[in-house]
Design an enzyme around this catalytic site. Structure first.
Site, PDB file in Angstrom:
ATOM      1  N   SER A  97       0.819  -1.214   0.000  1.00  0.00           N
ATOM      2  CA  SER A  97       0.000   0.000   0.000  1.00  0.00           C
ATOM      3  C   SER A  97       0.852   1.263   0.000  1.00  0.00           C
ATOM      4  CB  SER A  97      -0.977  -0.026   1.177  1.00  0.00           C
ATOM      5  OG  SER A  97      -1.861   1.054   1.113  1.00  0.00           O
ATOM      6  N   ASP A 236      -3.884   6.074  -2.816  1.00  0.00           N
ATOM      7  CA  ASP A 236      -2.654   5.444  -2.349  1.00  0.00           C
ATOM      8  C   ASP A 236      -2.219   4.420  -3.399  1.00  0.00           C
ATOM      9  OD1 ASP A 236      -4.622   3.568  -1.883  1.00  0.00           O
ATOM     10  OD2 ASP A 236      -4.113   3.202   0.209  1.00  0.00           O
ATOM     11  N   ASP A 238      -2.076   1.127  -3.860  1.00  0.00           N
ATOM     12  CA  ASP A 238      -2.914   0.002  -4.336  1.00  0.00           C
ATOM     13  C   ASP A 238      -4.367   0.441  -4.503  1.00  0.00           C
ATOM     14  OD1 ASP A 238      -3.270   0.243  -1.564  1.00  0.00           O
ATOM     15  OD2 ASP A 238      -3.634  -1.883  -1.264  1.00  0.00           O
ATOM     16  N   ASP A 240      -6.938   1.331  -2.816  1.00  0.00           N
ATOM     17  CA  ASP A 240      -8.146   0.932  -2.078  1.00  0.00           C
ATOM     18  C   ASP A 240      -8.677   2.089  -1.228  1.00  0.00           C
ATOM     19  OD1 ASP A 240      -6.110   0.842  -0.216  1.00  0.00           O
ATOM     20  OD2 ASP A 240      -6.610  -1.127   0.586  1.00  0.00           O
TER      21      ASP A 240
END
Length: 452
Positions: A97, A236, A238, A240
């Site tokens: 992340s 961010d 990734d 999510d």
């Protein structure tokens, strides 16, 4: 073997000393033995170490007898989507992340993309890694799987395409993976995207993608103003989580986005349940009730929110940390669905984002989350509770302590991962009161901390 990369909800650690292909291969084997999975989705983020770790992980999964469906470079939510959409037994995303660029990790799910965390299998996987392994009688097979087109179709299903009108939106992928999805969505939407730090690049030439850090916000805000965009969105690595900026380049606290999305979603569904965290609540409660929904409080953290959403069959769940969860997305979090819903609202209402948000900030001004490093968090929290619960209207322990008065309330909770205490304060339409009480509580925390 160093297993410090195993955390409460996922795996995260420095490469190669805390996470490397040798450990990843063992994790793959252990995952299959503990879960019994036969068909597993594997995806990975833009980090330089991710392809090697994902390949080793896949080898371990196959050696233990599971078939691997490799969806390649993606965001965490595509693993969630693919696992549930294709009815797989589980999924693993290789990502760290917003951690530093020399880190990596994994997020694991089981059937229907239910999270695997320390209370339902992650600790067993960690312990199993230490034991010797033998190969399964029959090796699993490897198959690449293209999920982008089905995922894009699913995302577009959340908005009424006919009601969308041309507008300019600034998007900042932070050199993470979000740009790849924006490029696909762009072909189906009447929006013009101003693209900032758009290309995926695991070297992170512009710093680690973490828009919650104030120093990372200016570039998105500047792009909004320079290009006259109706809003800015930053993700961010990734993707999510997504973060919003209004047409003036102002960063919007995630708390107010939860209320906006709850309202927008309930308008579509004609009611339903909404899950929210206990840190800041009044704005959400107000909007959910007005839209004919039912607001339900849950402990902070994705595993808790997702489980509560399933238990209640909630249509939407939101945390002020910019995680937004959707029933039709396997109760998982997505960083793409929220901005599509907000864009739809701007098109349908003809209002600016600032006008939608300003009224809510005025009605329920909030401090935003303030972190303090405290030597003995339980002791400080207990002392604060003892002092402030006198004369309080309500005291709740859903997560830390929430204490409510007629015209202001606060939540004080410990971090799950570090020796910090997190404070959130809000008031009813009284900014000076909110600021006064925030300063008062922080002073009291400092005093208690010094006393030890």
């Amino acid at each position: 073997m160093d297993l410090s990369c195993f955390k409460a909800y996922d795996l995260r650690g420095r490469v190669p000393d805390q996470l490397n292909p040798i450990l990843a291969e063992k994790i793959g084997r252990a995952y299959v033995e503990i879960t019994g999975a036969k068909k597993v989705i594997v995806g990975y983020d833009i980090r330089l170490s991710s392809p090697d770790i994902a390949e080793a992980l896949s080898s371990g999964l196959m050696a233990a007898g599971a078939d691997v469906f490799d969806i390649g470079l993606c965001g965490t939510e595509q693993v969630y989507f693919a696992t549930s959409h294709y009815k797989m037994d589980g999924g693993i995303m290789v990502t760290a992340s917003h951690n530093p660029k020399d880190h990596n990790g994994m997020k694991m799910v089981g059937p229907e993309s239910r999270p695997i965390s320390s209370d339902n299998g992650l600790n067993e996987i960690r312990d199993r890694v230490l034991e010797p392994f033998g190969d399964a009688p029959e090796q699993g097979r490897y198959e690449p799987l293209e999920v982008m087109s089905a995922y894009i179709d699913h995302l577009l299903g959340y908005v009424d395409a006919v009601s969308l009108t041309p507008m300019t939106i600034a998007v900042n992928a932070g050199n993470g993976g979000a740009g790849l999805v924006i490029d696909e969505l762009e072909q189906h939407l009447p929006f013009e995207f101003v693209k900032v730090h758009h290309e995926p690049d695991g070297h992170f030439p512009n710093g680690v993608p973490n828009p919650i850090l104030p120093e990372n916000r200016a570039v998105t805000a500047d792009a909004v103003i320079a290009e006259g965009a109706v809003m800015g969105i930053a993700w961010d690595g990734d993707y999510d989580r997504c973060f919003f900026f209004d047409e003036n380049g102002r960063f919007i606290e995630g708390y107010y986005i939860v209320g906006l999305l709850a309202d927008q979603f309930l308008r579509k569904t004609g009611g339903g349940k909404v899950i929210h965290d206990p840190r800041l609540t009044w704005n959400t409660l107000d909007l959910v009730e007005a839209a004919g929904g039912e607001a339900i409080e849950s402990k902070t953290g994705h595993a808790f929110i997702k489980q509560r959403m399933r238990d209640e069959d909630a249509v939407y769940g939101g945390e002020m940390s910019a995680h937004h969860y959707f029933r039709d997305f396997a109760y998982c979090d997505s960083g793409m669905i929220p901005w599509l819903l907000v864009a739809e609202r701007l098109c349908q209402s003809g209002q600016t984002l600032s006008s939608l948000i300003d009224a809510r900030i005025e009605a329920y001004p909030a401090s935003g989350e303030i972190n303090r490093t405290i030597a003995d968090p339980p002791k400080v929290i207990a002392a604060i509770e003892a002092k402030y619960s006198v004369g309080a209207k309500n005291v709740s322990h859903v997560d830390g302590v929430s204490i409510e008065f007629d015209d202001w309330r606060f939540n004080l909770r410990m971090s799950n991962t570090e020796p910090v205490v997190r404070l959130n304060v809000e008031s009813r339409a009284d900014i000076p009161l909110m600021e006064e009480k925030t300063a008062e509580l922080l002073a009291e925390m400092d005093r208690l901390n010094k006393e030890g």
